[in-house]
Design a protein around this motif. Structure first.
Motif, PDB file in Angstrom:
ATOM      1  N   THR A  58      -2.310   2.674   8.693  1.00 40.87           N
ATOM      2  CA  THR A  58      -3.636   3.246   8.457  1.00 40.87           C
ATOM      3  C   THR A  58      -4.275   2.651   7.212  1.00 40.87           C
ATOM      4  O   THR A  58      -5.461   2.280   7.207  1.00 40.87           O
ATOM      5  CB  THR A  58      -3.547   4.781   8.336  1.00 40.87           C
ATOM      6  N   ALA A  59      -3.491   2.529   6.136  1.00 37.75           N
ATOM      7  CA  ALA A  59      -4.030   1.994   4.890  1.00 37.75           C
ATOM      8  C   ALA A  59      -4.416   0.524   5.040  1.00 37.75           C
ATOM      9  O   ALA A  59      -5.448   0.087   4.521  1.00 37.75           O
ATOM     10  CB  ALA A  59      -3.013   2.175   3.762  1.00 37.75           C
TER      11      ALA A  59
ATOM     12  N   ARG B 150       1.793   7.666  -6.472  1.00 39.90           N
ATOM     13  CA  ARG B 150       0.891   8.806  -6.720  1.00 39.90           C
ATOM     14  C   ARG B 150       1.440  10.129  -6.180  1.00 39.90           C
ATOM     15  O   ARG B 150       0.789  11.150  -6.301  1.00 39.90           O
ATOM     16  CB  ARG B 150      -0.466   8.531  -6.078  1.00 39.90           C
ATOM     17  N   ARG B 151       2.614  10.068  -5.560  1.00 40.77           N
ATOM     18  CA  ARG B 151       3.211  11.310  -5.047  1.00 40.77           C
ATOM     19  C   ARG B 151       3.536  12.240  -6.224  1.00 40.77           C
ATOM     20  O   ARG B 151       4.290  11.888  -7.122  1.00 40.77           O
ATOM     21  CB  ARG B 151       4.470  11.006  -4.252  1.00 40.77           C
TER      22      ARG B 151
ATOM     23  N   ALA C 128      -0.561  10.663   0.359  1.00 45.46           N
ATOM     24  CA  ALA C 128       0.795  10.871  -0.182  1.00 45.46           C
ATOM     25  C   ALA C 128       1.052  12.316  -0.572  1.00 45.46           C
ATOM     26  O   ALA C 128       2.208  12.748  -0.633  1.00 45.46           O
ATOM     27  CB  ALA C 128       1.014   9.969  -1.393  1.00 45.46           C
ATOM     28  N   ASN C 129      -0.010  13.076  -0.841  1.00 46.82           N
ATOM     29  CA  ASN C 129       0.158  14.447  -1.336  1.00 46.82           C
ATOM     30  C   ASN C 129      -0.365  15.496  -0.368  1.00 46.82           C
ATOM     31  O   ASN C 129      -0.692  16.613  -0.777  1.00 46.82           O
ATOM     32  CB  ASN C 129      -0.538  14.586  -2.692  1.00 46.82           C
TER      33      ASN C 129
ATOM     34  N   LEU D 128       0.825  -1.216   0.000  1.00 47.41           N
ATOM     35  CA  LEU D 128       0.000   0.000   0.000  1.00 47.41           C
ATOM     36  C   LEU D 128       0.859   1.265   0.000  1.00 47.41           C
ATOM     37  O   LEU D 128       0.513   2.254  -0.653  1.00 47.41           O
ATOM     38  CB  LEU D 128      -0.954  -0.021   1.197  1.00 47.41           C
ATOM     39  N   VAL D 129       1.976   1.250   0.725  1.00 46.32           N
ATOM     40  CA  VAL D 129       2.884   2.404   0.708  1.00 46.32           C
ATOM     41  C   VAL D 129       3.446   2.587  -0.699  1.00 46.32           C
ATOM     42  O   VAL D 129       3.568   3.727  -1.190  1.00 46.32           O
ATOM     43  CB  VAL D 129       4.027   2.225   1.739  1.00 46.32           C
ATOM     44  N   ASN D 130       3.773   1.488  -1.370  1.00 49.30           N
ATOM     45  CA  ASN D 130       4.287   1.568  -2.734  1.00 49.30           C
ATOM     46  C   ASN D 130       3.252   2.190  -3.672  1.00 49.30           C
ATOM     47  O   ASN D 130       3.582   3.032  -4.522  1.00 49.30           O
ATOM     48  CB  ASN D 130       4.681   0.178  -3.225  1.00 49.30           C
TER      49      ASN D 130
END
Length: 394
Positions: free
Chosen positions: A228-229, A198-199, A211-212, A191-193
């Motif tokens: 959290t995700a 999307r950053r 991410a933004n 999920l972090v990836n």
């Protein structure tokens, strides 16, 4: 004493189809019953409600050295819990305004229609695999920005995490915990990836929003984003699958209410609340007292495991008249289906919306339907209780 084995009997798989007689036994034994493994079991509505709102009751597993990493906000106390929960809720929109959940109505109706279109008379379907599972998965994937084609991947992770989170008195939990920890790491990394991709190139989804985030003070750390995700992805579909499936099972066991709901669809929101009381998707939660707490003359010692049997409280005759009767028009349904206090499930509005849309779409197909197997096979989890399959002949 038999009362000291209640938790073991309730969580034993043989009780999964009908734990309610054991909950009645629990309420008769007292508001609080000490178990053979040293834990405490609470099963009466008013005591449960008070403990859910008691700031001395912790959810943090680090109090007992069960984990070293920072848990998701579901397992954190204030002020950490409040900060992370607030940040997690930001992408849903500001309070008291049209938000992302309400804006999902059209998408939920579209997915529901797509899933029910093939439901023709004479066909045999599995409510879980053909409907109750794919609907909330599609919705939470849309909200988070997770590709649907990756569903087999996170389904395996989700199963491992649900198993690790279950209440398992007196069992050696090492293997389940190891598998859950590995699933947490892999799912969090996945999920972090996705969020990192999307950053600087955000889409209209929650991972993009995380991410933004432009304000450094409101940004989640990488570890916080992962936890959290993972929580949102799992909680966003696991409980709703049970709520929808338990709803269909209840309606087919009480077919007289199907005609009533067909004739008066306006009753459906209240019927969903009654389902959350009568057959809730979450049956119990664990808490850890920060101090000794006296409950109805029994002291819950600091640092012990206290299991709150929410489903038992929902059937407490001291709170609900004729509690074992399913009544979709019940006027007072202040249930414990979503917990309570600061940890009241913040996904509740989405679960309600999905359940109302799902059951509303299914009811026209259930007129002459019958259960192929009753009771159906259940999932292993005692905490997140629901059928693994529910085969219905339309």
């Amino acid at each position: 004493m038999d009362s000291e084995t209640l938790l073991a009997r309730i969580t034993g798989y043989a009780s999964r189809p009908d734990p309610y007689p054991l909950y009645a036994e629990l309420r008769e034994a007292g508001p609080v019953v000490r178990q053979a493994d040293g834990s405490y079991l609470v099963g009466t509505y008013h005591e449960l409600s008070a403990l859910l709102h008691d700031p001395r009751m912790s959810v943090d597993p680090r109090l007992r050295g069960e984990t070293t990493h920072k848990p998701p906000f579901l397992r954190l106390d204030d002020p950490e819990h409040h900060r992370l929960r607030t940040l997690a809720m930001r992408p849903f929109g500001p309070p008291h305004s049209p938000d992302r959940v309400d804006g999902m109505r059209g998408e939920i109706d579209r997915i529901t229609k797509e899933l029910t279109d093939p439901f023709e008379a004479g066909r045999q379907i599995d409510i879980v695999d053909d409907f109750a599972y794919p609907l909330p998965v599609a919705v939470i994937c849309h909200l988070l920005g997770v590709p649907r084609e990756d569903e087999p991947l996170f389904r395996a992770w989700s199963d491992a995490l649900v198993t690790a989170a279950d209440v398992r008195p007196g069992e050696d939990t090492t293997e389940a915990d190891k598998a859950g920890e590995q699933a947490r790491i892999e799912m969090g990394g996945y999920l972090v990836n996705l969020a990192e991709q999307r950053r600087g190139r955000p889409g209209d989804d929650m991972l993009s929003a995380f991410a933004n985030e432009p304000d450094p003070a409101l940004r989640l750390t990488q570890e916080e984003l992962a936890e959290t995700a993972v929580l949102l992805l799992i909680a966003g579909h696991e409980t709703t699958v049970n709520l929808i499936t338990n709803g269909v099972l209840t309606f087919l066991r009480h077919t007289e209410h199907l005609d009533r709901l067909r004739g008066d669809p306006g009753l459906l929101p209240r019927a969903v609340e009654e389902l959350l009381r009568y057959e809730p998707p979450v049956h119990m939660r664990e808490r850890i007292p920060r101090d000794d707490i006296d409950v109805a003359g029994t002291v819950l010692p600091r640092g012990t495991s206290v299991v709150l049997a929410l489903a038992s409280g929902n059937r407490d005759p001291k709170r609900f008249p004729d509690p074992d009767r399913f009544d979709p028009a019940r006027p007072d349904v202040e249930h414990l289906g979503f917990g309570g206090g600061i940890h009241l499930c913040f996904g509740g509005p989405l679960a309600r919306l999905e359940a109302q849309a799902a059951l509303g779409a299914l009811i026209p197909h259930l007129g002459a339907a019958r259960l192929v197997q009753d009771p159906p096979p259940y999932r292993q989890s005692a905490m997140l209780r629901g059928p693994r399959h529910l085969t219905v002949q339309l």
